[in-house]
Design a protein around this motif. Structure first.
Motif, PDB file in Angstrom:
ATOM      1  N   GLU A 195      24.247  62.068  15.114  1.00 37.90           N
ATOM      2  CA  GLU A 195      23.052  61.281  15.427  1.00 37.90           C
ATOM      3  C   GLU A 195      23.009  60.951  16.911  1.00 37.90           C
ATOM      4  N   TYR A 196      24.160  60.602  17.471  1.00 37.50           N
ATOM      5  CA  TYR A 196      24.211  60.291  18.902  1.00 37.50           C
ATOM      6  C   TYR A 196      24.087  61.555  19.749  1.00 37.50           C
ATOM      7  N   GLN A 197      24.534  62.669  19.233  1.00 39.51           N
ATOM      8  CA  GLN A 197      24.309  63.926  19.945  1.00 39.51           C
ATOM      9  C   GLN A 197      22.819  64.218  20.023  1.00 39.51           C
ATOM     10  N   LYS A 198      22.114  63.900  18.957  1.00 38.24           N
ATOM     11  CA  LYS A 198      20.664  64.078  18.939  1.00 38.24           C
ATOM     12  C   LYS A 198      19.998  63.167  19.968  1.00 38.24           C
ATOM     13  N   ILE A 199      20.505  61.938  20.103  1.00 39.90           N
ATOM     14  CA  ILE A 199      19.972  61.021  21.111  1.00 39.90           C
ATOM     15  C   ILE A 199      20.119  61.627  22.503  1.00 39.90           C
ATOM     16  N   LEU A 200      21.301  62.177  22.787  1.00 41.98           N
ATOM     17  CA  LEU A 200      21.543  62.779  24.103  1.00 41.98           C
ATOM     18  C   LEU A 200      20.610  63.962  24.340  1.00 41.98           C
ATOM     19  N   GLU A 201      20.404  64.759  23.308  1.00 40.68           N
ATOM     20  CA  GLU A 201      19.527  65.925  23.452  1.00 40.68           C
ATOM     21  C   GLU A 201      18.079  65.500  23.699  1.00 40.68           C
ATOM     22  N   ARG A 202      17.642  64.462  23.022  1.00 48.26           N
ATOM     23  CA  ARG A 202      16.259  64.010  23.185  1.00 48.26           C
ATOM     24  C   ARG A 202      16.054  63.355  24.550  1.00 48.26           C
ATOM     25  N   LEU A 203      17.081  62.663  25.046  1.00 42.59           N
ATOM     26  CA  LEU A 203      16.997  62.101  26.392  1.00 42.59           C
ATOM     27  C   LEU A 203      16.939  63.222  27.430  1.00 42.59           C
ATOM     28  N   ASP A 216      17.452  56.879  35.076  1.00 42.37           N
ATOM     29  CA  ASP A 216      17.133  56.174  33.839  1.00 42.37           C
ATOM     30  C   ASP A 216      17.994  56.695  32.693  1.00 42.37           C
ATOM     31  N   LYS A 217      18.097  58.012  32.600  1.00 44.18           N
ATOM     32  CA  LYS A 217      18.891  58.611  31.524  1.00 44.18           C
ATOM     33  C   LYS A 217      20.352  58.189  31.636  1.00 44.18           C
ATOM     34  N   ARG A 218      20.875  58.248  32.858  1.00 45.79           N
ATOM     35  CA  ARG A 218      22.277  57.864  33.064  1.00 45.79           C
ATOM     36  C   ARG A 218      22.501  56.412  32.675  1.00 45.79           C
ATOM     37  N   GLU A 252      28.394  64.725  32.793  1.00 47.83           N
ATOM     38  CA  GLU A 252      27.378  65.758  32.974  1.00 47.83           C
ATOM     39  C   GLU A 252      26.137  65.211  33.677  1.00 47.83           C
ATOM     40  N   THR A 253      25.894  63.904  33.505  1.00 48.20           N
ATOM     41  CA  THR A 253      24.697  63.283  34.087  1.00 48.20           C
ATOM     42  C   THR A 253      25.125  62.429  35.266  1.00 48.20           C
ATOM     43  N   SER A 254      25.837  62.994  36.203  1.00 55.32           N
ATOM     44  CA  SER A 254      26.366  62.242  37.332  1.00 55.32           C
ATOM     45  C   SER A 254      25.275  61.931  38.335  1.00 55.32           C
ATOM     46  N   ALA A 255      25.594  61.025  39.229  1.00 49.62           N
ATOM     47  CA  ALA A 255      24.632  60.641  40.259  1.00 49.62           C
ATOM     48  C   ALA A 255      24.320  61.809  41.194  1.00 49.62           C
ATOM     49  N   ARG A 256      25.155  62.865  41.151  1.00 48.92           N
ATOM     50  CA  ARG A 256      24.866  64.027  41.989  1.00 48.92           C
ATOM     51  C   ARG A 256      23.545  64.675  41.592  1.00 48.92           C
ATOM     52  N   THR A 257      23.217  64.618  40.288  1.00 49.72           N
ATOM     53  CA  THR A 257      21.936  65.149  39.819  1.00 49.72           C
ATOM     54  C   THR A 257      20.795  64.372  40.450  1.00 49.72           C
ATOM     55  N   ILE A 258      20.970  63.057  40.510  1.00 50.03           N
ATOM     56  CA  ILE A 258      19.952  62.210  41.111  1.00 50.03           C
ATOM     57  C   ILE A 258      19.818  62.542  42.595  1.00 50.03           C
ATOM     58  N   LEU A 259      20.948  62.758  43.246  1.00 51.70           N
ATOM     59  CA  LEU A 259      20.935  63.109  44.659  1.00 51.70           C
ATOM     60  C   LEU A 259      20.141  64.384  44.889  1.00 51.70           C
ATOM     61  N   ASN A 260      20.392  65.404  44.073  1.00 54.03           N
ATOM     62  CA  ASN A 260      19.694  66.673  44.239  1.00 54.03           C
ATOM     63  C   ASN A 260      18.190  66.498  44.099  1.00 54.03           C
ATOM     64  N   GLN A 261      17.771  65.659  43.134  1.00 57.14           N
ATOM     65  CA  GLN A 261      16.351  65.386  42.982  1.00 57.14           C
ATOM     66  C   GLN A 261      15.804  64.712  44.224  1.00 57.14           C
ATOM     67  N   GLY A 262      16.591  63.762  44.759  1.00 60.92           N
ATOM     68  CA  GLY A 262      16.141  63.033  45.938  1.00 60.92           C
ATOM     69  C   GLY A 262      16.029  63.929  47.156  1.00 60.92           C
ATOM     70  N   ILE A 263      17.003  64.836  47.301  1.00 57.67           N
ATOM     71  CA  ILE A 263      16.973  65.756  48.445  1.00 57.67           C
ATOM     72  C   ILE A 263      15.752  66.664  48.357  1.00 57.67           C
ATOM     73  N   ASN A 264      15.509  67.228  47.172  1.00 54.32           N
ATOM     74  CA  ASN A 264      14.360  68.110  46.991  1.00 54.32           C
ATOM     75  C   ASN A 264      13.058  67.375  47.272  1.00 54.32           C
ATOM     76  N   GLN A 265      12.977  66.138  46.794  1.00 54.05           N
ATOM     77  CA  GLN A 265      11.766  65.348  47.030  1.00 54.05           C
ATOM     78  C   GLN A 265      11.627  65.041  48.512  1.00 54.05           C
ATOM     79  N   GLY A 266      12.759  64.712  49.160  1.00 47.10           N
ATOM     80  CA  GLY A 266      12.720  64.384  50.576  1.00 47.10           C
ATOM     81  C   GLY A 266      12.283  65.554  51.427  1.00 47.10           C
TER      82      GLY A 266
END
Length: 317
Positions: A195-203, A216-218, A252-266
């Motif tokens: 059930e919790y695996q399903k939560i992670l997949e839906r997020l 938000d997901k993290r 798997e959902t480290s802040a590095r993912t957020i950084l990459n999004q921020g760099i691309n947006q920047g």
């Protein structure tokens, strides 16, 4: 400990503010789109006590949503058995919030009470569907309801369909009365983990569709792990089974993912010099949480250790 749950509620609300909008819509029947500005106010209030020192009260939330008409809200998170005292405490908060922002014009005091609700993490037979204020004044009697939201009432499908994602860290309360069974039965524990695996997949799906951001997901995953650790502390297999799954998802959902999004947006906005706003905000949030070292935050955000240290000094000034 109730403070763990209160802290999780305040953290997700302050760090992922837009997630409160679907909750407000559900509780109060509003039709906010999620694009409205939200302004938070201090949570600390001092209640005047006759013949003794003033008493400090800390509310869980105190904010205004700027829709077509600005509206103030106050929501409390509760995990204990209803005993009548919370209604008194709520009124103390509400009265002080109204008084703190009251206006006096030509000797006329105008106070505005917030729209108040209670989020109950556990529902008992004694838990009502609403509370009520009845205020008797020389000018007449005023009464109104205080709605109650019961987390255990919502299935996972309800939560995702209505975008009540703020409830996910507390979803484990729906399974609390079966912890002993999960702890001693591998098959039942596997069902809970699925059930919790399903939560992670839906997020993950919501993030891929741009409904929520990586941060938000993290935050939802991290706080879910914190709540599970607290509520299941007497059940080692539940803690390890579901808790380890959430911790693995955090890697798997480290802040590095957020950084990459921020760099691309920047880059797309021509912001490619110095520290990006996304890097700064991410580092400040991680510093505020206090769960990682300066070196770990630097690694996760792509900043230098010196940059993180300087941001840490700024936030403590």
């Amino acid at each position: 400990m109730a403070n763990i749950y209160d802290g999780a509620f305040r953290t997700i609300l302050n760090d992922c503010r837009k997630l409160i909008i679907p909750i407000i819509n559900e509780i109060f029947g509003e039709t906010y789109t999620g694009e409205e500005e939200i302004q938070f106010f201090p949570n600390e209030h001092f209640i005047d006590q006759q013949n003794e020192a003033d008493k400090e009260r800390i509310t869980d939330t105190n904010f205004t949503v700027f829709g077509k008409v600005p509206k103030k809200y106050h929501i409390e998170c509760e995990s204990s058995l209803p005993d009548g005292r919370i209604t008194i405490r709520l009124f103390e908060y509400d009265a002080q919030i109204a008084l703190d922002e009251g206006e006096v014009t030509e000797e006329t005091l105008t106070v505005t009470f917030p729209n108040t609700a209670v989020l109950y993490l556990r529902a008992y037979r004694k838990t009502p569907d609403k509370m009520k204020y009845v205020i008797v004044t020389p000018g007449g009697t005023v009464q109104y309801d205080i709605p109650i939201m019961k987390v255990q009432k919502y299935s996972l499908d309800n939560i995702f369909e209505k975008r009540l994602l703020m409830l996910i860290p507390f979803y484990i309360f729906s399974h609390e009365n079966r912890f002993l069974e999960y702890n001693s039965n591998e098959q039942k524990l596997a069902e809970l983990k699925a059930e919790y695996q399903k939560i992670l997949e839906r997020l993950e799906e919501l993030e891929q569709r741009g409904v929520i951001g990586a941060f938000d997901k993290r935050t939802i995953i991290e706080l879910s792990g914190d709540v599970i650790k607290e509520i299941a502390q007497k059940y080692e297999n539940v803690q390890k089974g579901v808790g380890d799954m959430m911790r693995g998802a955090l890697i798997e959902t480290s802040a590095r993912t957020i950084l990459n999004q921020g760099i691309n947006q920047g880059i797309s906005q021509g912001i490619n010099q110095g520290i990006s706003q996304n890097q700064r905000e991410t580092a400040l949030r991680l510093l505020k949480r206090g769960k990682q070292t300066v070196e770990e935050i630097a690694e996760d955000t792509g900043l230098s250790v010196n940059d993180v240290q300087q941001l840490d000094k700024l936030q403590t000034m």
